[in-house]
Scaffold this motif. Sequence first.
Motif, PDB file in Angstrom:
ATOM      1  N   ALA A  22     -10.522  -2.166 -25.743  1.00 61.94           N
ATOM      2  CA  ALA A  22      -9.665  -1.789 -26.883  1.00 61.94           C
ATOM      3  C   ALA A  22      -8.459  -2.721 -26.965  1.00 61.94           C
ATOM      4  O   ALA A  22      -8.174  -3.453 -26.022  1.00 61.94           O
ATOM      5  N   LEU A  23      -7.783  -2.695 -28.083  1.00 59.25           N
ATOM      6  CA  LEU A  23      -6.467  -3.326 -28.254  1.00 59.25           C
ATOM      7  C   LEU A  23      -6.488  -4.855 -28.079  1.00 59.25           C
ATOM      8  O   LEU A  23      -5.471  -5.460 -27.785  1.00 59.25           O
ATOM      9  N   HIS A  24      -7.668  -5.460 -28.289  1.00 57.83           N
ATOM     10  CA  HIS A  24      -7.776  -6.906 -28.103  1.00 57.83           C
ATOM     11  C   HIS A  24      -7.124  -7.693 -29.228  1.00 57.83           C
ATOM     12  O   HIS A  24      -6.678  -8.815 -29.018  1.00 57.83           O
ATOM     13  N   ASN A  25      -7.120  -7.120 -30.428  1.00 58.83           N
ATOM     14  CA  ASN A  25      -6.836  -7.919 -31.625  1.00 58.83           C
ATOM     15  C   ASN A  25      -5.428  -7.731 -32.178  1.00 58.83           C
ATOM     16  O   ASN A  25      -5.114  -8.204 -33.259  1.00 58.83           O
ATOM     17  N   VAL A  26      -4.589  -7.020 -31.429  1.00 58.83           N
ATOM     18  CA  VAL A  26      -3.222  -6.836 -31.905  1.00 58.83           C
ATOM     19  C   VAL A  26      -2.321  -7.755 -31.076  1.00 58.83           C
ATOM     20  O   VAL A  26      -2.370  -7.765 -29.843  1.00 58.83           O
ATOM     21  N   SER A  27      -1.543  -8.575 -31.765  1.00 59.45           N
ATOM     22  CA  SER A  27      -0.798  -9.616 -31.054  1.00 59.45           C
ATOM     23  C   SER A  27       0.391  -9.031 -30.296  1.00 59.45           C
ATOM     24  O   SER A  27       0.956  -8.016 -30.677  1.00 59.45           O
ATOM     25  N   ALA A  28       0.759  -9.703 -29.218  1.00 61.38           N
ATOM     26  CA  ALA A  28       1.930  -9.305 -28.438  1.00 61.38           C
ATOM     27  C   ALA A  28       3.176  -9.303 -29.330  1.00 61.38           C
ATOM     28  O   ALA A  28       4.032  -8.424 -29.234  1.00 61.38           O
ATOM     29  N   HIS A  29       3.245 -10.275 -30.204  1.00 57.02           N
ATOM     30  CA  HIS A  29       4.374 -10.373 -31.128  1.00 57.02           C
ATOM     31  C   HIS A  29       4.513  -9.086 -31.940  1.00 57.02           C
ATOM     32  O   HIS A  29       5.597  -8.525 -32.075  1.00 57.02           O
ATOM     33  N   ARG A  73     -18.481  -8.236 -27.046  1.00 59.95           N
ATOM     34  CA  ARG A  73     -18.727  -9.669 -27.290  1.00 59.95           C
ATOM     35  C   ARG A  73     -18.176 -10.080 -28.646  1.00 59.95           C
ATOM     36  O   ARG A  73     -17.690 -11.192 -28.830  1.00 59.95           O
ATOM     37  N   CYS A  74     -18.284  -9.176 -29.581  1.00 66.88           N
ATOM     38  CA  CYS A  74     -17.745  -9.431 -30.912  1.00 66.88           C
ATOM     39  C   CYS A  74     -16.244  -9.121 -30.963  1.00 66.88           C
ATOM     40  O   CYS A  74     -15.452  -9.937 -31.412  1.00 66.88           O
ATOM     41  N   VAL A  75     -15.871  -7.948 -30.473  1.00 68.48           N
ATOM     42  CA  VAL A  75     -14.471  -7.502 -30.619  1.00 68.48           C
ATOM     43  C   VAL A  75     -13.515  -8.471 -29.918  1.00 68.48           C
ATOM     44  O   VAL A  75     -12.492  -8.870 -30.480  1.00 68.48           O
ATOM     45  N   GLU A  76     -13.866  -8.872 -28.698  1.00 66.24           N
ATOM     46  CA  GLU A  76     -12.995  -9.813 -27.977  1.00 66.24           C
ATOM     47  C   GLU A  76     -12.930 -11.157 -28.701  1.00 66.24           C
ATOM     48  O   GLU A  76     -11.878 -11.795 -28.741  1.00 66.24           O
ATOM     49  N   ALA A  77     -14.045 -11.572 -29.290  1.00 63.11           N
ATOM     50  CA  ALA A  77     -14.105 -12.887 -29.944  1.00 63.11           C
ATOM     51  C   ALA A  77     -13.359 -12.918 -31.278  1.00 63.11           C
ATOM     52  O   ALA A  77     -13.128 -13.996 -31.839  1.00 63.11           O
ATOM     53  N   ILE A  78     -12.993 -11.753 -31.785  1.00 58.57           N
ATOM     54  CA  ILE A  78     -12.199 -11.737 -33.023  1.00 58.57           C
ATOM     55  C   ILE A  78     -10.809 -12.333 -32.764  1.00 58.57           C
ATOM     56  O   ILE A  78     -10.245 -13.016 -33.621  1.00 58.57           O
ATOM     57  N   THR A  79     -10.275 -12.100 -31.577  1.00 57.87           N
ATOM     58  CA  THR A  79      -8.910 -12.552 -31.267  1.00 57.87           C
ATOM     59  C   THR A  79      -8.714 -14.058 -31.465  1.00 57.87           C
ATOM     60  O   THR A  79      -7.788 -14.471 -32.172  1.00 57.87           O
ATOM     61  N   VAL A  93     -18.966 -13.165 -35.999  1.00 56.40           N
ATOM     62  CA  VAL A  93     -18.943 -12.800 -37.421  1.00 56.40           C
ATOM     63  C   VAL A  93     -20.191 -11.995 -37.801  1.00 56.40           C
ATOM     64  O   VAL A  93     -20.110 -10.963 -38.464  1.00 56.40           O
ATOM     65  N   GLU A  94     -21.361 -12.456 -37.351  1.00 63.18           N
ATOM     66  CA  GLU A  94     -22.593 -11.722 -37.674  1.00 63.18           C
ATOM     67  C   GLU A  94     -22.584 -10.334 -37.031  1.00 63.18           C
ATOM     68  O   GLU A  94     -23.071  -9.363 -37.621  1.00 63.18           O
ATOM     69  N   ALA A  95     -22.026 -10.240 -35.835  1.00 61.43           N
ATOM     70  CA  ALA A  95     -22.035  -8.960 -35.105  1.00 61.43           C
ATOM     71  C   ALA A  95     -21.058  -7.940 -35.679  1.00 61.43           C
ATOM     72  O   ALA A  95     -21.107  -6.758 -35.326  1.00 61.43           O
ATOM     73  N   ILE A  96     -20.165  -8.388 -36.557  1.00 59.70           N
ATOM     74  CA  ILE A  96     -19.258  -7.426 -37.198  1.00 59.70           C
ATOM     75  C   ILE A  96     -20.050  -6.496 -38.124  1.00 59.70           C
ATOM     76  O   ILE A  96     -19.738  -5.310 -38.241  1.00 59.70           O
ATOM     77  N   THR A  97     -21.082  -7.022 -38.756  1.00 57.77           N
ATOM     78  CA  THR A  97     -21.844  -6.222 -39.730  1.00 57.77           C
ATOM     79  C   THR A  97     -22.387  -4.914 -39.145  1.00 57.77           C
ATOM     80  O   THR A  97     -22.162  -3.850 -39.722  1.00 57.77           O
ATOM     81  N   PRO A  98     -23.119  -4.948 -38.020  1.00 59.08           N
ATOM     82  CA  PRO A  98     -23.597  -3.661 -37.481  1.00 59.08           C
ATOM     83  C   PRO A  98     -22.463  -2.722 -37.059  1.00 59.08           C
ATOM     84  O   PRO A  98     -22.649  -1.499 -37.076  1.00 59.08           O
TER      85      PRO A  98
END
Lengths: 225, 225
Positions: free
Chosen positions: A139-146, A193-199, B195-200
């Motif tokens: 969780a909380l991977h995509n919210v910046s420290a800033h 794999r996806c959520v972490e890679a969004i960052t 990006v592709e894995a966001i869809t599911p």
Amino acid sequence: MKIAILGGTGPQGRGLALRFAKSGVDVVLGSRDASRAHEIATELTQLIGGSNGELGVISGTDNEGAVNAADNMVILAVPFSAHNATLTAIKPLLSDKILVDIVVPLAEGNPKAVAMPAEGSATEAAQALLGNEIPVVGALHNVSAHTLNKLDQAINCDILVCGNDLAAKEQVIALIQRLDVAAYNVGPAVNARCVEAITPMLIRLNISKKVPFSHAGLKIWAPST
Amino acid sequence: MKIAILGGTGPQGRGLALRFAKSGVDVVLGSRDASRAHEIATELTQLIGGSNGELGVISGTDNEGAVNAADNMVILAVPFSAHNATLTAIKPLLSDKILVDIVVPLAEGNPKAVAMPAEGSATEAAQALLGNEIPVVGALHNVSAHTLNKLDQAINCDILVCGNDLAAKEQVIALIQRLDVAAYNVGPAVNARCVEAITPMLIRLNISKKVPFSHAGLKIWAPST
């Protein structure tokens, strides 16, 4: 409620400590250096205007002490280079606790890319290392420290939560909702794999200045207006 | 401007054809069955209210004919099961063209999960199959067919665009912007794994009804209000 934040002296950990304390949750910062954790705890306590009945208490100690002090949720906010070593050290102390993994395996020297571990993601690596008895929630991977540290502003982005244990995810979602943000269960640990890679994609957008703001976040959105 | 949409008779392809024609782009639907593509083209033309100087012309033919008719952008919108076979068939026709891959490798029988190919993602599989001379751009994965086909409503979510060829990405972004949506370059083809894995994950949210709307999309968002 009392939670631990390991790597709590880093920018992400500090921001979360401030936000959770403001929401009334007690926070124990963990660090390899207990005196540093104590120092930062004192500093953060001053930042939120001291301690009173409504605010949570921020304290600091070593990682093991922080885990032991937590009711049942331990947030791991160390750099990825310290991810597995920290988990190995605290594993014996984690029974009946939930490990909340917020670590993003950024590529060394390139924050615009991930370098995923063999398990597929940090969250999956943590689950493999800790075994199935200890639930791991990413969780909380995509919210910046800033963003976390700008206490005068709301966190206006959504939190994606994944992991293999639904009950654990629901507890983590309830914790995160105390920060007045939407948190969504987006599936099993493999989805980290996806959520972490969004960052790193968000970091790329920030660096490219192709978005009309800095420290971009992400929102799940109604497709039609 | 004239583009091809292969798999253009499916729900995603039809929605894109309608949107692009409404923006003034001519669209050639490609299908294994040319007469079916022609039929759907006639149907879609009626849906947008016939053809006039401002609207793009929608026509239909077989996949090879559609590729040959396109100026330089070919959108691949087939099911993942037909992804590689379609690319193999059209590869000889793609020189000087850009392949826009919108395919998501959903797991068979489980739209809440991906089953990525060995290359890591559909976009990477396409690039490997076509070779480096033909640029592949991954885009438009996360916007639902339902949303695309609701012509009375704006597409109120953002489009993430990835690929290894910057000039090709910029052309695709310019094309997508004709649909009045924001499209962002989020990096190289390897980022298609995310990006592709966001869809599911979005499909999972829709099924779970944990979001206050259906057909969830995604937006890059200013973190602070």
